[in-house]
Structures are given as structure tokens and as C-alpha cells.
Design a protein around this motif. Structure first.
Motif, mmCIF file in Angstrom:
data_model
loop_
_atom_site.group_PDB
_atom_site.id
_atom_site.type_symbol
_atom_site.label_atom_id
_atom_site.label_comp_id
_atom_site.label_asym_id
_atom_site.label_seq_id
_atom_site.Cartn_x
_atom_site.Cartn_y
_atom_site.Cartn_z
ATOM 1 N N GLU A 4 56.065 -105.806 -72.638
ATOM 2 C CA GLU A 4 55.239 -107.014 -72.704
ATOM 3 C C GLU A 4 53.759 -106.658 -72.684
ATOM 4 O O GLU A 4 53.361 -105.618 -72.149
ATOM 5 C CB GLU A 4 55.533 -107.936 -71.510
ATOM 6 C CG GLU A 4 56.969 -108.347 -71.343
ATOM 7 C CD GLU A 4 57.744 -107.434 -70.412
ATOM 8 O OE1 GLU A 4 58.738 -107.885 -69.817
ATOM 9 O OE2 GLU A 4 57.345 -106.253 -70.265
ATOM 10 N N TRP A 36 61.899 -115.550 -72.033
ATOM 11 C CA TRP A 36 60.867 -115.215 -71.065
ATOM 12 C C TRP A 36 61.287 -115.742 -69.692
ATOM 13 O O TRP A 36 61.707 -116.898 -69.576
ATOM 14 C CB TRP A 36 59.533 -115.841 -71.455
ATOM 15 C CG TRP A 36 58.905 -115.246 -72.663
ATOM 16 C CD1 TRP A 36 58.973 -115.711 -73.945
ATOM 17 C CD2 TRP A 36 58.101 -114.068 -72.717
ATOM 18 N NE1 TRP A 36 58.270 -114.887 -74.783
ATOM 19 C CE2 TRP A 36 57.727 -113.875 -74.058
ATOM 20 C CE3 TRP A 36 57.657 -113.152 -71.751
ATOM 21 C CZ2 TRP A 36 56.926 -112.802 -74.466
ATOM 22 C CZ3 TRP A 36 56.858 -112.084 -72.155
ATOM 23 C CH2 TRP A 36 56.502 -111.916 -73.488
ATOM 24 N N ARG A 38 59.825 -115.688 -65.443
ATOM 25 C CA ARG A 38 58.618 -115.454 -64.662
ATOM 26 C C ARG A 38 58.941 -115.490 -63.181
ATOM 27 O O ARG A 38 59.913 -116.118 -62.755
ATOM 28 C CB ARG A 38 57.533 -116.485 -64.980
ATOM 29 C CG ARG A 38 57.843 -117.903 -64.517
ATOM 30 C CD ARG A 38 56.731 -118.861 -64.940
ATOM 31 N NE ARG A 38 56.986 -120.231 -64.520
ATOM 32 C CZ ARG A 38 56.233 -121.273 -64.858
ATOM 33 N NH1 ARG A 38 55.148 -121.091 -65.649
ATOM 34 N NH2 ARG A 38 56.513 -122.477 -64.432
ATOM 35 N N ARG A 40 56.776 -116.417 -59.878
ATOM 36 C CA ARG A 40 55.545 -116.885 -59.270
ATOM 37 C C ARG A 40 55.439 -116.367 -57.845
ATOM 38 O O ARG A 40 56.453 -116.039 -57.232
ATOM 39 C CB ARG A 40 55.512 -118.413 -59.312
ATOM 40 C CG ARG A 40 55.462 -118.961 -60.730
ATOM 41 C CD ARG A 40 55.348 -120.473 -60.736
ATOM 42 N NE ARG A 40 56.621 -121.126 -60.447
ATOM 43 C CZ ARG A 40 56.739 -122.442 -60.304
ATOM 44 N NH1 ARG A 40 55.681 -123.223 -60.416
ATOM 45 N NH2 ARG A 40 57.919 -122.972 -60.062
ATOM 46 N N VAL A 48 61.829 -119.403 -68.363
ATOM 47 C CA VAL A 48 60.720 -120.194 -68.887
ATOM 48 C C VAL A 48 61.067 -120.760 -70.266
ATOM 49 O O VAL A 48 61.014 -121.958 -70.489
ATOM 50 C CB VAL A 48 59.442 -119.348 -68.991
ATOM 51 C CG1 VAL A 48 58.307 -120.164 -69.618
ATOM 52 C CG2 VAL A 48 59.033 -118.823 -67.625
ATOM 53 N N ASP A 89 51.238 -121.879 -63.230
ATOM 54 C CA ASP A 89 51.765 -120.936 -64.221
ATOM 55 C C ASP A 89 51.437 -119.491 -63.859
ATOM 56 O O ASP A 89 51.865 -118.574 -64.569
ATOM 57 C CB ASP A 89 51.197 -121.256 -65.599
ATOM 58 C CG ASP A 89 51.655 -122.606 -66.121
ATOM 59 O OD1 ASP A 89 50.806 -123.344 -66.678
ATOM 60 O OD2 ASP A 89 52.843 -122.921 -65.973
ATOM 61 N N TYR A 93 55.255 -112.392 -65.908
ATOM 62 C CA TYR A 93 56.131 -112.841 -66.983
ATOM 63 C C TYR A 93 56.893 -111.647 -67.559
ATOM 64 O O TYR A 93 56.295 -110.632 -67.909
ATOM 65 C CB TYR A 93 55.312 -113.523 -68.082
ATOM 66 C CG TYR A 93 54.863 -114.902 -67.685
ATOM 67 C CD1 TYR A 93 53.812 -115.080 -66.786
ATOM 68 C CD2 TYR A 93 55.494 -116.032 -68.186
ATOM 69 C CE1 TYR A 93 53.411 -116.343 -66.390
ATOM 70 C CE2 TYR A 93 55.095 -117.309 -67.804
ATOM 71 C CZ TYR A 93 54.064 -117.455 -66.904
ATOM 72 O OH TYR A 93 53.674 -118.712 -66.524
ATOM 73 N N ARG A 94 58.213 -111.806 -67.672
ATOM 74 C CA ARG A 94 59.060 -110.720 -68.145
ATOM 75 C C ARG A 94 59.876 -111.165 -69.348
ATOM 76 O O ARG A 94 60.380 -112.298 -69.389
ATOM 77 C CB ARG A 94 59.991 -110.235 -67.025
ATOM 78 C CG ARG A 94 59.259 -109.707 -65.811
ATOM 79 C CD ARG A 94 60.228 -109.256 -64.741
ATOM 80 N NE ARG A 94 60.943 -108.052 -65.132
ATOM 81 C CZ ARG A 94 61.858 -107.462 -64.358
ATOM 82 N NH1 ARG A 94 62.164 -107.983 -63.178
ATOM 83 N NH2 ARG A 94 62.455 -106.366 -64.768
ATOM 84 N N CYS A 95 60.001 -110.274 -70.296
ATOM 85 C CA CYS A 95 60.777 -110.498 -71.498
ATOM 86 C C CYS A 95 62.196 -109.981 -71.266
ATOM 87 O O CYS A 95 62.387 -108.947 -70.607
ATOM 88 C CB CYS A 95 60.093 -109.746 -72.643
ATOM 89 S SG CYS A 95 61.003 -109.637 -74.174
ATOM 90 N N GLY A 119 57.145 -106.467 -67.401
ATOM 91 C CA GLY A 119 56.355 -107.652 -67.087
ATOM 92 C C GLY A 119 54.881 -107.523 -67.393
ATOM 93 O O GLY A 119 54.343 -106.419 -67.498
#
Length: 126
Positions: A4, A36, A38, A40, A48, A89, A93-95, A119
Motif C-alpha cells: 500500500e 480495504w 482499516r 482505527r 471499509v 477516518d 489502512y490495509r489492502c 498498511g
């Protein structure tokens, strides 16, 4: 391998685009479903948005209408365009990718994808 990029610090209301490049495998040809996730601060990992092997996109309610997920098969790349971001938001964030777990099931947290990226961090300030 999923890598990412695009994470950054941005002000509330702003936009940015995340990218995820798949190497060692192609996101086209093979029926890979991608999404995706995520995490937080202080919260558990959550889905997501996802893009199916047919290029259809699905979203969780909290980002629908603000985020756009898409895939460029020629570049083996998954994207997440994030618009009108808020401090909520802020996350890593991870693919992810999988063959058997559909994007729709990933987004409803109904299965665990097989492949994960490391990430990219998004921080939204108010």
C-alpha cells in the motif's frame, strides 16, 4: 505481495487516494477479490470497501458516498479514493486479497482474507 501507499496527514473535509500494488500475482485474469480494511486507534480491524473480480464495488455504510474503491487490472493496482474525510477516518489502512472470499463477504466481515498488505497510515486532523 500487496504493498500500500498514499497514506498521509490531511485536514478534515479533504481528500486523498490510497493505492495497493499486487506483485507476484495478477489481480486480473485470476479471480481475485480485493478489499480495504482499516484499524482505527483503540478499535478493532474493520472492513471499509471491496472490489470484486468483476470490478463491482461494495462499501460499509460509514464510507458509502464518500469513498470510491476501484481496480486497474493493467497496473495490478487497487485504489481507494477518500473524499470528505473526517477525524473518524484516521486509521492504518490495509489492502487484502482472496480467491474464495468474495469482496461482499469481506465487507460484511464474514470471512478472513488470505493475503494482507502491511498498511499505510491516514491521519485526519480537525
Amino acid at each position: 505481495q500487496l504493498v500500500e501507499s498514499g497514506g498521509d496527514s490531511v485536514q478534515s473535509g479533504g481528500s486523498l487516494t490510497l493505492s495497493c500494488v499486487a506483485s507476484g500475482r495478477s489481480v486480473s485474469g485470476d479471480p481475485y477479490e480485493m478489499a480495504w480494511f482499516r484499524q482505527r486507534p483503540g478499535k478493532k480491524l474493520e472492513p471499509v470497501a471491496g472490489v470484486g473480480s468483476d470490478a463491482s464495488a461494495v462499501y460499509v455504510p460509514s464510507v458509502k458516498g464518500r469513498f470510491v474503491a476501484s481496480k486497474d487490472n493493467a497496473k495490478n493496482t487497487l485504489y481507494l479514493r477518500m473524499n470528505a474525510v473526517t477525524p473518524e477516518d484516521t486509521a492504518m489502512y490495509r489492502c487484502v486479497a482472496d480467491v474464495l472470499c468474495s469482496a461482499a463477504r469481506m465487507v460484511t466481515d464474514s470471512c478472513v482474507p488470505a493475503y494482507w498488505g502491511q498498511g499505510t497510515q491516514v491521519t485526519v486532523s480537525s
